[in-house]
Design an enzyme around this catalytic site. Structure first.
Site, PDB file in Angstrom:
ATOM      1  N   HIS A 146       0.876  -1.174   0.018  1.00 45.08           N
ATOM      2  CA  HIS A 146      -0.077  -0.003   0.138  1.00 45.08           C
ATOM      3  C   HIS A 146       0.824   1.232  -0.060  1.00 45.08           C
ATOM      4  CE1 HIS A 146      -3.836  -1.747   1.713  1.00 45.08           C
ATOM      5  NE2 HIS A 146      -3.601  -2.456   0.453  1.00 45.08           N
ATOM      6  N   TYR A 151      -9.802   4.218   3.181  1.00 48.77           N
ATOM      7  CA  TYR A 151     -10.252   3.026   3.666  1.00 48.77           C
ATOM      8  C   TYR A 151     -11.840   3.127   4.031  1.00 48.77           C
ATOM      9  CZ  TYR A 151      -5.865   0.903   4.463  1.00 48.77           C
ATOM     10  OH  TYR A 151      -4.669   0.226   4.442  1.00 48.77           O
ATOM     11  N   GLU A 176       1.163   1.997   7.582  1.00 45.70           N
ATOM     12  CA  GLU A 176       1.528   2.990   6.394  1.00 45.70           C
ATOM     13  C   GLU A 176       2.111   4.309   6.854  1.00 45.70           C
ATOM     14  OE1 GLU A 176      -2.108   2.328   4.504  1.00 45.70           O
ATOM     15  OE2 GLU A 176      -1.773   0.007   4.431  1.00 45.70           O
ATOM     16  N   TYR A 198       8.804  -3.243  -8.772  1.00 51.30           N
ATOM     17  CA  TYR A 198       9.970  -4.063  -9.380  1.00 51.30           C
ATOM     18  C   TYR A 198      11.052  -3.711  -7.966  1.00 51.30           C
ATOM     19  CZ  TYR A 198       7.793  -3.253 -13.905  1.00 51.30           C
ATOM     20  OH  TYR A 198       6.965  -3.278 -14.988  1.00 51.30           O
ATOM     21  N   GLY A 204      13.513 -17.465 -12.202  1.00 44.48           N
ATOM     22  CA  GLY A 204      13.267 -16.471 -13.196  1.00 44.48           C
ATOM     23  C   GLY A 204      13.648 -15.063 -12.835  1.00 44.48           C
ATOM     24  N   PHE A 244       5.885 -11.618  -6.540  1.00 46.77           N
ATOM     25  CA  PHE A 244       5.500 -10.522  -7.328  1.00 46.77           C
ATOM     26  C   PHE A 244       4.026 -10.661  -7.581  1.00 46.77           C
ATOM     27  CE2 PHE A 244      10.406 -11.001  -9.019  1.00 46.77           C
ATOM     28  CZ  PHE A 244      10.718 -10.060  -7.918  1.00 46.77           C
ATOM     29  N   GLY A 245       3.391  -9.354  -7.391  1.00 44.46           N
ATOM     30  CA  GLY A 245       1.794  -9.507  -7.409  1.00 44.46           C
ATOM     31  C   GLY A 245       1.052  -9.764  -6.187  1.00 44.46           C
TER      32      GLY A 245
END
Length: 401
Positions: free
Chosen positions: A88, A98, A140, A211, A279, A392-393
Site C-alpha cells: 500500500h 479506507y 503505512e 520492481y 526467473g 511478485f503481485g
C-alpha cells in the site's frame, strides 16, 4: 482486540462469509470501480484485476485476518499486515481511502448474503474491518514517516541513466534522481513502484507496477530489471507496464518512481544465508548477494537459481561473480533445457545441497517453486520462521496460509 460480543457473531458467521468471500470480493471491486473508475485507471493493476488475482488476495486476507482474531485474540497477524502495508505504501494509499473501501465492501456483503446480514452481523464485521484497517493505516503512516514523505505522496522523478539488455525479455534500467539529490536509502530485497502513462483509446491512463531493486544500497544509481510479460503464454494479457518500458523507455527518459518499500529484507546477522530464486525472482536475491559481498559476510552463503535456459537467466554473470567474491559461498543453477557443464537439468533438488545450521533462507519466484523449496528446506531441518519469501503481485500464498 475483537470484543466478546463481536467475536461470537464473527465465529458463527465466518463459515458463511468465508464460503462467499470470493463472490463478495468480485462484487466489491465492481462497485468500487463503478463509483471510482479512476482507481482502476490509475492505481490498481488491470492485469491482476482481469485475471482475478487481486480479488482472491483481498478475499483471502480478510478471511485470514478474521480467523486469526478468533484463534489468537491477543495478537495480530503482523506478517500479513506488514506485507500488505508495504504494498500500500509503495502505491501511496492513504487513510482517506479506507472508508471508501468499507462502504463498497459492506454493500457487497449485504447483497451476497442477503437477510443473513443483520445489524448485529454488520456491527461485528465492521469491528473486524476497522481493526484491520486501523492497523494497516498505522503501519503505512510509519512507513511514510521513515521515508520522510507526506502520506500518500511517494513519487519522485528519476532519469534513466542507462539501459542494459540482459536477455531477450529482461532489461535493466539504471536510474538517477532527476533533481540531482541523493537517492533514498533502501534495504537489500526492497522494491519500488514505477508509474507510467499509457494510451487507452483517446485518453491517457496511469498504471503502476513494483520492481525489486537489484543492486546494493550504497550505489548512487538505482537499478531495476524488468521482465517483459507475455500474457498469452501465462493465460492472461500482456504486461502493460513491462512492455511499455521495454518498447518506449530509453536512456535520458524520465520515470516516476516511488520511495523503496518491502518487508523481505536481508536481516543484519552473521548467520548462514541461503538465497533461492527462479526467473526474474533473482532480482531481490542479487541485491542481497551484492550487499553480502560488499560487507564481506563470513558465514556460508548458498545461492540457488532455476530458469528455463541459461540464455533466459537474467543477470547470470552477476550471480556467479558476486558469489565468487564471498569467502564461503557456492552457487547452483538448474535449467529446464540447455544446462551447461556444472549446472543441473530439471527442477531444484536440495538433496545434495548442504544447508548450514542456523541458516536464514530467502525465496523469490513463482509460487510452485517457492512451495517446493520451502518444503525441502523444512525437511532439512530449517525452521519455518527462518524461511522468508517475496511474491511478485498479489500474495495468494500468504492470504491462504
Amino acid at each position: 482486540m475483537l470484543s466478546e460480543k463481536s467475536a461470537a457473531t464473527v465465529r458463527a458467521t465466518l463459515p458463511a462469509v468465508g464460503a462467499a468471500i470470493g463472490e463478495i470480493a468480485e462484487l466489491f471491486y465492481e462497485k468500487l470501480f463503478a463509483a471510482h473508475p479512476a482507481l482502476l485507471r490509475d492505481l490498481f493493476n488491470r492485469g491482476n484485476q482481469n485475471a482475478g488475482l487481486q480479488k482472491q488476495a483481498l478475499a483471502g486476507s480478510v478471511a485470514a485476518f478474521a480467523t486469526h482474531l478468533l484463534a489468537h485474540p491477543d495478537t495480530r497477524p503482523d506478517v500479513m499486515l506488514n506485507r500488505i502495508a508495504h504494498k500500500h505504501a509503495s502505491l501511496g494509499v492513504t487513510r482517506e481511502q479506507y472508508p471508501v473501501v468499507r462502504l463498497h465492501l459492506f454493500e457487497a456483503i449485504a447483497e451476497v448474503l442477503g437477510d443473513a446480514v443483520t445489524p448485529e452481523v454488520t456491527e461485528a464485521w465492521d469491528e473486524v474491518y476497522w481493526l484491520m484497517a486501523n492497523a494497516l493505516i498505522a503501519i503505512e503512516e510509519r512507513l511514510y514517516a521513515e521515508q520522510r514523505v507526506t502520506a500518500g505522496d511517494v513519487w519522485r522523478e528519476w532519469t534513466v541513466a542507462a539501459r542494459v539488455e540482459e536477455t531477450a525479455d529482461c532489461t535493466t534500467f539504471r536510474l538517477s534522481p532527476a533533481d540531482g539529490a541523493p537517492a533514498p536509502s533502501f534495504r537489500p530485497g526492497q522494491y519500488v513502484s514505477v508509474q507510467v502513462e499509457l494510451p487507452d483509446g483517446a485518453r491517457q491512463i496511469r498504471q503502476i507496477r513494483q520492481y525489486s531493486l537489484s543492486g546494493a544500497p550504497g550505489s548512487p544509481v538505482r537499478s531495476i530489471t524488468v521482465k517483459r510479460v507475455h500474457g498469452p503464454a501465462a493465460g492472461g494479457p500482456d504486461g502493460e507496464v513491462s512492455n511499455h518500458l521495454h518498447a518506449r523507455v530509453r536512456t535520458g527518459d524520465a520515470l516516476r518512481v516511488s520511495a523503496p518499500y518491502g518487508d523481505l529484507v536481508l536481516r543484519d546477522s552473521a548467520a548462514p544465508v541461503l538465497l533461492a530464486s527462479a526467473g526474474i525472482g533473482c532480482t531481490p536475491m542479487l541485491s542481497m548477494l551484492e550487499h553480502l559481498a560488499e560487507t564481506g559476510h563470513a558465514a556460508p552463503v548458498t545461492v540457488l537459481h532455476a530458469d528455463r535456459t541459461p540464455a533466459d537467466h537474467p543477470l547470470r554473470s552477476d550471480h556467479r561473480a558476486l558469489t565468487h567474491k564471498l569467502p564461503d559461498a557456492s552457487a547452483r543453477f538448474w535449467y529446464e533445457a540447455d544446462a551447461e557443464a556444472g549446472d543441473a537439468t530439471g527442477l531444484v533438488d536440495l538433496e545434495s545441497v548442504p544447508v548450514a545450521p542456523g541458516t536464514q533462507a530467502y525465496l523469490c519466484g513463482p509460487l510452485p517453486f517457492m512451495r517446493s523449496v520451502r518444503a525441502q528446506l523444512i525437511a532439512k531441518g530449517v525452521p519455518a520462521s527462518d524461511i522468508h519469501y517475496e511474491v511478485f503481485g498479489p500474495d495468494l500464498w500468504l492470504a491462504s496460509a
